[in-house]
Design a protein around this motif. Structure first.
Motif, PDB file in Angstrom:
ATOM      1  N   GLN A   1       0.791  -1.240   0.000  1.00 37.24           N
ATOM      2  CA  GLN A   1       0.000   0.000   0.000  1.00 37.24           C
ATOM      3  C   GLN A   1       0.816   1.278   0.000  1.00 37.24           C
ATOM      4  O   GLN A   1       0.261   2.352   0.200  1.00 37.24           O
ATOM      5  N   ASP A   2       2.106   1.166  -0.214  1.00 34.81           N
ATOM      6  CA  ASP A   2       2.927   2.371  -0.281  1.00 34.81           C
ATOM      7  C   ASP A   2       3.091   2.738  -1.758  1.00 34.81           C
ATOM      8  O   ASP A   2       3.221   1.848  -2.606  1.00 34.81           O
ATOM      9  N   ASP A   3       3.084   4.029  -2.049  1.00 31.98           N
ATOM     10  CA  ASP A   3       3.216   4.467  -3.446  1.00 31.98           C
ATOM     11  C   ASP A   3       4.449   3.881  -4.131  1.00 31.98           C
ATOM     12  O   ASP A   3       4.434   3.614  -5.332  1.00 31.98           O
ATOM     13  N   ASP A   4       5.496   3.676  -3.341  1.00 32.34           N
ATOM     14  CA  ASP A   4       6.729   3.118  -3.896  1.00 32.34           C
ATOM     15  C   ASP A   4       6.537   1.725  -4.485  1.00 32.34           C
ATOM     16  O   ASP A   4       7.337   1.264  -5.302  1.00 32.34           O
ATOM     17  N   PHE A   5       5.496   1.035  -4.041  1.00 31.61           N
ATOM     18  CA  PHE A   5       5.343  -0.377  -4.411  1.00 31.61           C
ATOM     19  C   PHE A   5       4.482  -0.604  -5.664  1.00 31.61           C
ATOM     20  O   PHE A   5       3.965  -1.697  -5.883  1.00 31.61           O
ATOM     21  N   LYS A   6       4.333   0.428  -6.452  1.00 35.59           N
ATOM     22  CA  LYS A   6       3.491   0.313  -7.657  1.00 35.59           C
ATOM     23  C   LYS A   6       3.964  -0.814  -8.582  1.00 35.59           C
ATOM     24  O   LYS A   6       3.145  -1.547  -9.135  1.00 35.59           O
ATOM     25  N   LEU A   7       5.257  -0.967  -8.726  1.00 36.69           N
ATOM     26  CA  LEU A   7       5.784  -2.005  -9.632  1.00 36.69           C
ATOM     27  C   LEU A   7       6.303  -3.232  -8.877  1.00 36.69           C
ATOM     28  O   LEU A   7       6.990  -4.076  -9.454  1.00 36.69           O
ATOM     29  N   GLY A   8       5.950  -3.289  -7.601  1.00 33.69           N
ATOM     30  CA  GLY A   8       6.396  -4.432  -6.799  1.00 33.69           C
ATOM     31  C   GLY A   8       7.071  -3.979  -5.517  1.00 33.69           C
ATOM     32  O   GLY A   8       7.346  -2.793  -5.331  1.00 33.69           O
ATOM     33  N   SER A   9       7.331  -4.927  -4.635  1.00 34.72           N
ATOM     34  CA  SER A   9       8.006  -4.598  -3.375  1.00 34.72           C
ATOM     35  C   SER A   9       9.382  -5.283  -3.373  1.00 34.72           C
ATOM     36  O   SER A   9      10.340  -4.725  -3.879  1.00 34.72           O
ATOM     37  N   VAL A  10       9.438  -6.521  -2.887  1.00 37.82           N
ATOM     38  CA  VAL A  10      10.734  -7.214  -2.880  1.00 37.82           C
ATOM     39  C   VAL A  10      11.192  -7.620  -4.287  1.00 37.82           C
ATOM     40  O   VAL A  10      12.345  -8.017  -4.474  1.00 37.82           O
ATOM     41  N   THR A  11      10.310  -7.533  -5.257  1.00 33.56           N
ATOM     42  CA  THR A  11      10.702  -7.878  -6.641  1.00 33.56           C
ATOM     43  C   THR A  11      10.843  -6.641  -7.528  1.00 33.56           C
ATOM     44  O   THR A  11      11.035  -6.761  -8.744  1.00 33.56           O
ATOM     45  N   HIS A  12      10.701  -5.471  -6.928  1.00 37.44           N
ATOM     46  CA  HIS A  12      10.733  -4.216  -7.694  1.00 37.44           C
ATOM     47  C   HIS A  12      12.044  -4.066  -8.479  1.00 37.44           C
ATOM     48  O   HIS A  12      13.103  -4.455  -7.995  1.00 37.44           O
ATOM     49  N   PRO A  13      11.981  -3.477  -9.685  1.00 35.71           N
ATOM     50  CA  PRO A  13      13.211  -3.297 -10.457  1.00 35.71           C
ATOM     51  C   PRO A  13      14.237  -2.394  -9.776  1.00 35.71           C
ATOM     52  O   PRO A  13      15.444  -2.531 -10.023  1.00 35.71           O
TER      53      PRO A  13
ATOM     54  N   THR B   1       3.172  -8.464 -12.510  1.00 34.46           N
ATOM     55  CA  THR B   1       3.143  -7.528 -13.639  1.00 34.46           C
ATOM     56  C   THR B   1       1.773  -7.584 -14.324  1.00 34.46           C
ATOM     57  O   THR B   1       1.054  -8.585 -14.241  1.00 34.46           O
ATOM     58  N   ASN B   2       1.453  -6.516 -15.009  1.00 31.78           N
ATOM     59  CA  ASN B   2       0.168  -6.471 -15.715  1.00 31.78           C
ATOM     60  C   ASN B   2       0.283  -6.787 -17.203  1.00 31.78           C
ATOM     61  O   ASN B   2      -0.716  -7.111 -17.840  1.00 31.78           O
ATOM     62  N   TYR B   3       1.502  -6.657 -17.733  1.00 32.01           N
ATOM     63  CA  TYR B   3       1.645  -6.822 -19.175  1.00 32.01           C
ATOM     64  C   TYR B   3       2.824  -7.724 -19.526  1.00 32.01           C
ATOM     65  O   TYR B   3       3.887  -7.613 -18.916  1.00 32.01           O
ATOM     66  N   PRO B   4       2.636  -8.589 -20.511  1.00 30.19           N
ATOM     67  CA  PRO B   4       3.756  -9.407 -20.979  1.00 30.19           C
ATOM     68  C   PRO B   4       4.935  -8.507 -21.359  1.00 30.19           C
ATOM     69  O   PRO B   4       4.736  -7.454 -21.967  1.00 30.19           O
ATOM     70  N   GLY B   5       6.105  -8.906 -20.926  1.00 28.43           N
ATOM     71  CA  GLY B   5       7.293  -8.117 -21.247  1.00 28.43           C
ATOM     72  C   GLY B   5       7.596  -7.030 -20.238  1.00 28.43           C
ATOM     73  O   GLY B   5       8.675  -6.432 -20.268  1.00 28.43           O
ATOM     74  N   GLN B   6       6.670  -6.764 -19.341  1.00 32.78           N
ATOM     75  CA  GLN B   6       6.858  -5.647 -18.396  1.00 32.78           C
ATOM     76  C   GLN B   6       8.124  -5.801 -17.558  1.00 32.78           C
ATOM     77  O   GLN B   6       8.804  -4.823 -17.263  1.00 32.78           O
ATOM     78  N   ASP B   7       8.435  -7.025 -17.150  1.00 30.16           N
ATOM     79  CA  ASP B   7       9.656  -7.256 -16.379  1.00 30.16           C
ATOM     80  C   ASP B   7      10.082  -8.708 -16.607  1.00 30.16           C
ATOM     81  O   ASP B   7       9.317  -9.526 -17.134  1.00 30.16           O
ATOM     82  N   ASP B   8      11.269  -9.018 -16.160  1.00 29.59           N
ATOM     83  CA  ASP B   8      11.842 -10.341 -16.382  1.00 29.59           C
ATOM     84  C   ASP B   8      11.386 -11.304 -15.284  1.00 29.59           C
ATOM     85  O   ASP B   8      11.688 -11.094 -14.103  1.00 29.59           O
ATOM     86  N   VAL B   9      10.690 -12.327 -15.660  1.00 33.88           N
ATOM     87  CA  VAL B   9      10.084 -13.243 -14.692  1.00 33.88           C
ATOM     88  C   VAL B   9      11.142 -13.883 -13.786  1.00 33.88           C
ATOM     89  O   VAL B   9      10.998 -13.903 -12.560  1.00 33.88           O
ATOM     90  N   ARG B  10      12.215 -14.383 -14.378  1.00 30.59           N
ATOM     91  CA  ARG B  10      13.217 -15.098 -13.563  1.00 30.59           C
ATOM     92  C   ARG B  10      14.011 -14.148 -12.674  1.00 30.59           C
ATOM     93  O   ARG B  10      14.328 -14.479 -11.538  1.00 30.59           O
ATOM     94  N   VAL B  11      14.299 -12.977 -13.189  1.00 35.02           N
ATOM     95  CA  VAL B  11      15.036 -12.004 -12.373  1.00 35.02           C
ATOM     96  C   VAL B  11      14.191 -11.604 -11.166  1.00 35.02           C
ATOM     97  O   VAL B  11      14.692 -11.468 -10.046  1.00 35.02           O
ATOM     98  N   ARG B  12      12.901 -11.463 -11.372  1.00 32.47           N
ATOM     99  CA  ARG B  12      12.017 -11.121 -10.238  1.00 32.47           C
ATOM    100  C   ARG B  12      12.035 -12.239  -9.196  1.00 32.47           C
ATOM    101  O   ARG B  12      12.010 -11.967  -8.001  1.00 32.47           O
ATOM    102  N   GLN B  13      12.096 -13.480  -9.652  1.00 33.67           N
ATOM    103  CA  GLN B  13      12.184 -14.594  -8.693  1.00 33.67           C
ATOM    104  C   GLN B  13      13.480 -14.514  -7.891  1.00 33.67           C
ATOM    105  O   GLN B  13      13.501 -14.813  -6.691  1.00 33.67           O
ATOM    106  N   ASP B  14      14.562 -14.119  -8.545  1.00 27.75           N
ATOM    107  CA  ASP B  14      15.850 -13.981  -7.839  1.00 27.75           C
ATOM    108  C   ASP B  14      15.747 -12.895  -6.772  1.00 27.75           C
ATOM    109  O   ASP B  14      16.225 -13.071  -5.656  1.00 27.75           O
TER     110      ASP B  14
END
Ligand code: RM4
Ligand code: MN
Length: 391
Positions: free
Chosen positions: A102-114, A149-162
């Motif tokens: 719920q923090d504005d910073d977390f729009k694109l994720g929290s622990v997986t944020h770019p 993510t909301n869109y294909p290609g938006q971020d790297d799936v495996r990197v987010r898992q890391d």
């Protein structure tokens, strides 16, 4: 339950007496949908009042001795004081839920944020939650991530898992020896294309990598329609990684209705797996994660606790020997009948008896209504800002 042997009845009652169901602080506050939050009278204005409401649920059911908190919704200056107040009221502060959605910073994720800065901020919150656990004496840190993510290609799936694995490892390393990390999965929402922890398999893989004190939480509202949740229960039990449940029920998606309301048969099937594994009253956390948007909240939580008790009692009624004999003999109809006989039994008289044995009113909701607590909080809490889920 006239047709049951007295020894069977006392065995079932013994297990039910040891059952523990944790209620959620946010269930006592105002909540709603994205369309409207309907405020209710008497709603708590702070975490202390939420704990007081939770204590009422325990007072009338006898099996709900702890309440989960959600940080920052339940932020207080002194968590030790919150724990002491809870104890004086007859309950404990239970699972600590982190909130990195719920923090504005977390729009694109929290622990997986770019962005590494945002990831560090999210991880710092997880660590802060362990500080809270130390102050309250809580055993479990429960993590649910809205990341995705909301869109294909938006971020790297495996990197987010890391990134997820790295963040989890920091939180896990911060735990004391008696504390656990519980990882909750959810298929979708708020992310609509790809969720970083969408299913039990993903949660399981991360828990195994973390260590023995990491386990999976099954929120019953977090699956695709038609998912066989009891199969997931069986798999996690088998692997020793069932951390707990967030109970609620649903007709469509994550509806967060009262557990046992939409699909009591599913709840029975889940509890059957739990009973088979002998896990009632053990280390598995049985929590409620629900919102009472249109029904009175405290009574709804009491109803939910009773629904879990009813499903458990029915599961305890399953004639295990007859079931095994039918299964081993390949007797399909007979095996199914053993299960259905238990499910179709009326366990309410047994539960009324159990409550009387425990010195409780056999009718918890009636007793709560007659207690005058609701009228009292409506008066006492007439002023001030009511607690909400902060969405
Ligand atoms: C999430 C998840 C979490 C709960 C929040 C309020 O969907 O179920 O367990 O803490 O909602
Ligand atoms: Mn949940």
């Amino acid at each position: 339950m006239t047709d049951l042997a007295p020894s069977t009845v006392s065995r079932i009652k013994q297990v039910l007496r040891g059952q523990r169901i944790e209620t959620a602080s946010w269930a006592y506050g105002n909540s709603g949908t994205r369309f409207k939050v309907f405020a209710q009278p008497g709603v708590p204005r702070d975490p202390f009042e939420k704990v007081a409401d939770a204590a009422q649920v325990h007072r009338f059911t006898g099996v709900a001795p702890s309440v989960a908190v959600h940080i920052p919704w339940d932020r207080v200056d002194d968590y030790g004081e919150l724990a002491r107040v809870a104890k004086d009221l007859g309950v404990a502060v239970g699972t600590v839920n982190a909130n990195v959605f719920q923090d504005d910073d977390f729009k694109l994720g929290s622990v997986t944020h770019p962005d590494a800065r945002v990831r560090a901020k999210a991880v710092a919150h997880l660590v802060e939650c362990v500080d809270v656990m130390d102050a309250t004496g809580s055993r479990d840190l429960k993590l649910w991530f809205s990341d995705g993510t909301n869109y294909p290609g938006q971020d790297d799936v495996r990197v987010r898992q890391d990134r997820l694995a790295e963040g989890l490892a920091v939180a896990y390393a911060r735990l004391g020896g008696h504390q656990r990390l519980l990882l909750e999965y959810k298929l979708f929402e708020p992310a609509f294309y790809m969720t970083d922890v969408p299913d039990w398999g993903t949660a399981f893989v991360h828990c195994v990598a973390l260590g023995e004190r990491a386990a999976v939480v099954i929120d019953t509202g977090h699956h695709a329609p038609g998912t066989n949740i009891e199969f997931i229960v069986a798999m996690l039990v088998r692997a020793g990684r069932l951390g707990g449940f967030d109970f609620n029920s649903r007709f469509y998606a994550d509806d967060d209705l009262m557990v046992g309301a939409a699909d009591p048969f599913q709840l029975f099937r889940i509890m059957h797996e739990i009973v088979l594994a002998g896990l009632v009253g053990g280390d598995v956390a049985f929590m409620l994660d629900q919102c009472h948007n249109i029904e009175p909240k405290i009574a709804a939580v009491i109803r939910s606790v009773m629904n879990v008790q009813e499903a458990t009692a029915k599961a305890l009624l399953v004639d295990q020997a007859a079931l095994r004999a039918a299964q081993d003999g390949g007797q399909v109809l007979e095996a199914n009948a053993v299960l259905m006989d238990a499910y179709n039994s009326d366990v309410r008289p047994l539960l009324r008896e159990l409550r009387e044995d425990m010195g409780l009113d056999p009718d918890p909701i009636g007793a709560y209504k007659r207690s005058g607590y609701f009228e009292r909080i409506c008066t006492e809490r007439a002023d001030g800002a009511q607690a909400g889920w902060g969405a």
